[in-house]
Design a protein around this motif. Structure first.
Motif, mmCIF file in Angstrom:
data_model
loop_
_atom_site.group_PDB
_atom_site.id
_atom_site.type_symbol
_atom_site.label_atom_id
_atom_site.label_comp_id
_atom_site.label_asym_id
_atom_site.label_seq_id
_atom_site.Cartn_x
_atom_site.Cartn_y
_atom_site.Cartn_z
ATOM 1 N N UNK A 36 0.857 -1.158 -0.027
ATOM 2 C CA UNK A 36 -0.155 -0.063 -0.170
ATOM 3 C C UNK A 36 0.818 1.248 -0.125
ATOM 4 N N UNK A 37 0.486 2.335 -0.274
ATOM 5 C CA UNK A 37 1.158 3.590 -0.060
ATOM 6 C C UNK A 37 0.089 4.721 0.327
ATOM 7 N N UNK A 38 0.781 5.777 0.966
ATOM 8 C CA UNK A 38 0.134 6.773 1.508
ATOM 9 C C UNK A 38 0.802 8.057 1.342
ATOM 10 N N UNK A 39 0.216 8.946 0.527
ATOM 11 C CA UNK A 39 0.852 10.153 0.239
ATOM 12 C C UNK A 39 0.310 11.324 1.385
ATOM 13 N N UNK A 40 0.964 12.333 1.599
ATOM 14 C CA UNK A 40 0.704 13.180 2.652
ATOM 15 C C UNK A 40 -0.563 14.049 2.479
ATOM 16 N N UNK A 41 -1.261 13.828 3.719
ATOM 17 C CA UNK A 41 -2.808 14.228 3.581
ATOM 18 C C UNK A 41 -3.644 13.251 2.802
ATOM 19 N N UNK A 42 -3.493 12.294 2.305
ATOM 20 C CA UNK A 42 -4.293 11.421 1.602
ATOM 21 C C UNK A 42 -4.594 9.803 2.470
ATOM 22 N N UNK A 43 -5.498 9.329 1.808
ATOM 23 C CA UNK A 43 -5.622 8.010 2.482
ATOM 24 C C UNK A 43 -4.693 6.927 2.043
ATOM 25 N N UNK A 44 -4.458 5.571 2.720
ATOM 26 C CA UNK A 44 -3.773 4.583 2.571
ATOM 27 C C UNK A 44 -4.244 3.962 1.257
ATOM 28 N N UNK A 45 -3.557 3.906 0.246
ATOM 29 C CA UNK A 45 -4.115 3.175 -1.189
ATOM 30 C C UNK A 45 -3.187 1.976 -1.353
ATOM 31 N N UNK A 46 -4.361 1.092 -1.941
ATOM 32 C CA UNK A 46 -3.658 -0.212 -2.480
ATOM 33 C C UNK A 46 -2.971 0.044 -3.723
ATOM 34 N N UNK A 47 -1.764 -1.000 -3.784
ATOM 35 C CA UNK A 47 -0.876 -0.809 -4.715
ATOM 36 C C UNK A 47 -0.698 -2.246 -5.581
ATOM 37 N N UNK A 48 -0.346 -3.188 -4.704
ATOM 38 C CA UNK A 48 -0.483 -4.523 -5.409
ATOM 39 C C UNK A 48 -0.576 -5.670 -4.345
ATOM 40 N N UNK A 49 -0.697 -6.735 -4.716
ATOM 41 C CA UNK A 49 -1.086 -7.984 -3.858
ATOM 42 C C UNK A 49 -0.885 -9.273 -4.755
ATOM 43 N N UNK A 50 -0.136 -10.124 -3.928
ATOM 44 C CA UNK A 50 0.182 -11.412 -4.089
ATOM 45 C C UNK A 50 -0.324 -12.487 -3.398
ATOM 46 N N UNK A 104 -8.706 -8.687 -1.509
ATOM 47 C CA UNK A 104 -9.035 -7.728 -0.940
ATOM 48 C C UNK A 104 -8.265 -6.354 -0.958
ATOM 49 N N UNK A 105 -8.652 -5.325 -0.996
ATOM 50 C CA UNK A 105 -7.778 -4.306 -1.542
ATOM 51 C C UNK A 105 -7.964 -3.128 -0.024
#
Length: 123
Positions: A36-50, A104-105
């Protein structure tokens, strides 16, 4: 399981970085793994799953074709190869583990988290 992410840094747009996440504890292969990734001031977002065996992967549309997730169950590691990086990829990247096996993401569905590693892409 405890997760430790590494490999972040500063890179120019168009460049590449490889993130790694090392796991300690038993039954590493019992967990699906994700980034996952989280930019400043934003929600944590899904990137990839295995999935548990490493035979199936799933990506966010924003990184599809540029990022590749992989795992090595013998070494208890999961990696994220990031190519053609863009300034909008700048964020703190987290690895996470999920016991359910269901694709699930949503961040809240993941059971264990690493501490995060900063990726900064300059334009």
């Amino acid at each position: 399981v405890q997760l430790q992410a590494s490999g972040g840094g500063l890179v120019q747009a168009g460049g590449s970085l490889r993130l790694s996440c090392a796991a300690s504890g038993r039954a590493f292969s019992s967990y699906a793994l994700a980034w996952f990734r989280q930019a400043p001031g934003k929600e944590r977002d899904f990137v990839a799953r295995i999935n548990r065996s490493g035979t199936s992967t799933y990506y966010a549309d924003s990184v599809k074709g540029r990022f590749t997730i992989s795992r090595d169950n013998a070494k208890n590691t999961v990696a994220l190869q990031m190519n053609s990086l863009k300034p909008e990829d700048t964020a703190v990247y987290y690895c996470a583990a999920d016991r359910s096996g269901v694709l699930i993401t949503t961040p809240s569905a993941y059971d264990y988290w690493g501490q995060g590693t900063q990726v900064t892409v300059s334009s």
